[in-house]
Design a protein around this motif. Structure first.
Motif, mmCIF file in Angstrom:
data_model
loop_
_atom_site.group_PDB
_atom_site.id
_atom_site.type_symbol
_atom_site.label_atom_id
_atom_site.label_comp_id
_atom_site.label_asym_id
_atom_site.label_seq_id
_atom_site.Cartn_x
_atom_site.Cartn_y
_atom_site.Cartn_z
ATOM 1 N N HIS A 65 0.828 -1.211 0.000
ATOM 2 C CA HIS A 65 0.000 0.000 0.000
ATOM 3 C C HIS A 65 0.862 1.261 0.000
ATOM 4 O O HIS A 65 1.328 1.716 1.038
ATOM 5 C CB HIS A 65 -0.933 -0.025 1.205
ATOM 6 C CG HIS A 65 -1.810 -1.237 1.249
ATOM 7 N ND1 HIS A 65 -2.904 -1.390 0.441
ATOM 8 C CD2 HIS A 65 -1.706 -2.380 1.970
ATOM 9 C CE1 HIS A 65 -3.467 -2.572 0.670
ATOM 10 N NE2 HIS A 65 -2.749 -3.191 1.596
ATOM 11 N N MET A 66 1.072 1.815 -1.213
ATOM 12 C CA MET A 66 1.840 3.053 -1.378
ATOM 13 C C MET A 66 1.101 3.962 -2.352
ATOM 14 O O MET A 66 0.375 3.485 -3.226
ATOM 15 C CB MET A 66 3.246 2.758 -1.924
ATOM 16 C CG MET A 66 4.135 1.946 -0.997
ATOM 17 S SD MET A 66 5.834 1.751 -1.642
ATOM 18 C CE MET A 66 5.561 0.640 -3.036
ATOM 19 N N PRO A 67 1.277 5.283 -2.225
ATOM 20 C CA PRO A 67 0.637 6.204 -3.167
ATOM 21 C C PRO A 67 1.339 6.193 -4.524
ATOM 22 O O PRO A 67 2.398 5.597 -4.683
ATOM 23 C CB PRO A 67 0.814 7.567 -2.466
ATOM 24 C CG PRO A 67 2.080 7.396 -1.675
ATOM 25 C CD PRO A 67 2.050 5.975 -1.181
ATOM 26 N N VAL A 68 0.735 6.847 -5.497
ATOM 27 C CA VAL A 68 1.258 7.004 -6.859
ATOM 28 C C VAL A 68 1.286 5.666 -7.611
ATOM 29 O O VAL A 68 0.570 5.456 -8.575
ATOM 30 C CB VAL A 68 2.658 7.660 -6.888
ATOM 31 C CG1 VAL A 68 3.085 7.934 -8.344
ATOM 32 C CG2 VAL A 68 2.679 8.939 -6.063
ATOM 33 N N MET A 69 2.142 4.759 -7.175
ATOM 34 C CA MET A 69 2.153 3.388 -7.714
ATOM 35 C C MET A 69 2.353 2.441 -6.548
ATOM 36 O O MET A 69 3.367 2.516 -5.847
ATOM 37 C CB MET A 69 3.275 3.192 -8.742
ATOM 38 C CG MET A 69 3.342 1.757 -9.286
ATOM 39 S SD MET A 69 4.780 1.432 -10.361
ATOM 40 C CE MET A 69 4.234 2.228 -11.868
ATOM 41 N N ASP A 70 1.368 1.561 -6.303
ATOM 42 C CA ASP A 70 1.481 0.664 -5.150
ATOM 43 C C ASP A 70 2.451 -0.481 -5.433
ATOM 44 O O ASP A 70 2.954 -0.651 -6.552
ATOM 45 C CB ASP A 70 0.106 0.145 -4.714
ATOM 46 C CG ASP A 70 -0.570 -0.722 -5.776
ATOM 47 O OD1 ASP A 70 0.135 -1.320 -6.611
ATOM 48 O OD2 ASP A 70 -1.816 -0.805 -5.767
#
Length: 230
Positions: A65-70
């Protein structure tokens, strides 16, 4: 960029939360066989880091779970472009949906954030040996899915179907093929394309099958097939 110790496996860590990113980095750096060459906050940064630095890390540790590209999207891209690169996903979740998605991106491992330090390090070492490592729940889930798929495949085999039809001798090879494909849930059109015949021909064969089995229609045939269990 400084010279990297070639005796160590190079690692990139991607985690959006600073605390977790620093902790994971420290854990990895504490192992003699690894050297962290990049600390990043999302999957897009990982892709850009590899492309811009023209360096291919041995291992990428990616939070799901990460922003921009998970982590999942990043893992899929990395394994497509660099299939030999080790990619390990980190997550706080072990629900069935997360497990299915992890399996779909061909990652080399899956580590829960609730893992202990020793377990975390052991997993990384196992992965360097070419093993796929995952939580027990994931392995059990995968095993159950595999068993179910094998059961479906076995029950769709001609041998299995013929056994349950008492090895009838009045059905020819083409009729057995059509019965087998019906057992797999195929439509008339799919069967026609598979056997390189017309849909009308499939219907004609089915009419003969119904007559030989003394049934009236497709529904009754499917009911007969659905009762077959090993």
């Amino acid at each position: 960029m400084g010279v990297t110790n070639l005796s160590k496996h190079t690692v990139v860590v991607a985690e959006s939360q600073t605390l977790f990113r620093d902790m994971i980095t420290n854990f990895v750096e504490d192992m003699d066989e690894f050297s962290v060459i990049g600390k990043l906050t999302n999957g897009q940064e990982v892709i850009e880091f590899i492309e811009e630095k023209e360096i291919r890390p041995y291992l990428c540790l990616l939070d799901i779970h990460m922003p921009v590209m998970d982590g999942l999207a990043c893992a899929k891209k990395l394994k497509t472009e660099y299939p030999d690169m080790k990619v390990v996903l980190l997550s706080a979740y072990d629900d069935e949906e997360s497990i299915e998605t992890v399996l779909s991106v061909c990652a080399d491992g899956y580590i829960l954030k609730s893992s202990g330090l020793k377990e975390f390090k052991d997993i990384l070492r196992f992965i360097t040996e070419g093993k796929f490592v995952a939580p027990q729940k994931l392995v059990q889930y995968f095993s159950k899915r595999l068993d179910a798929l094998l059961q479906i495949e076995r029950e769709s085999s001609l041998h299995f179907i013929k056994e349950h039809f008492a090895d009838r001798t009045d059905l020819n090879k083409r009729e057995w093929q059509i019965i087998q494909l019906l057992k797999k849930g195929w439509t008339n059109r799919m069967i026609a394309e598979e056997l390189s015949i017309s849909e009308g021909t499939v219907k004609n064969y089915l009419s003969l099958v119904y007559k030989k089995l003394d049934i009236k229609n497709r529904v009754e045939l499917l009911q007969m097939l659905s009762k077959m269990t090993g």
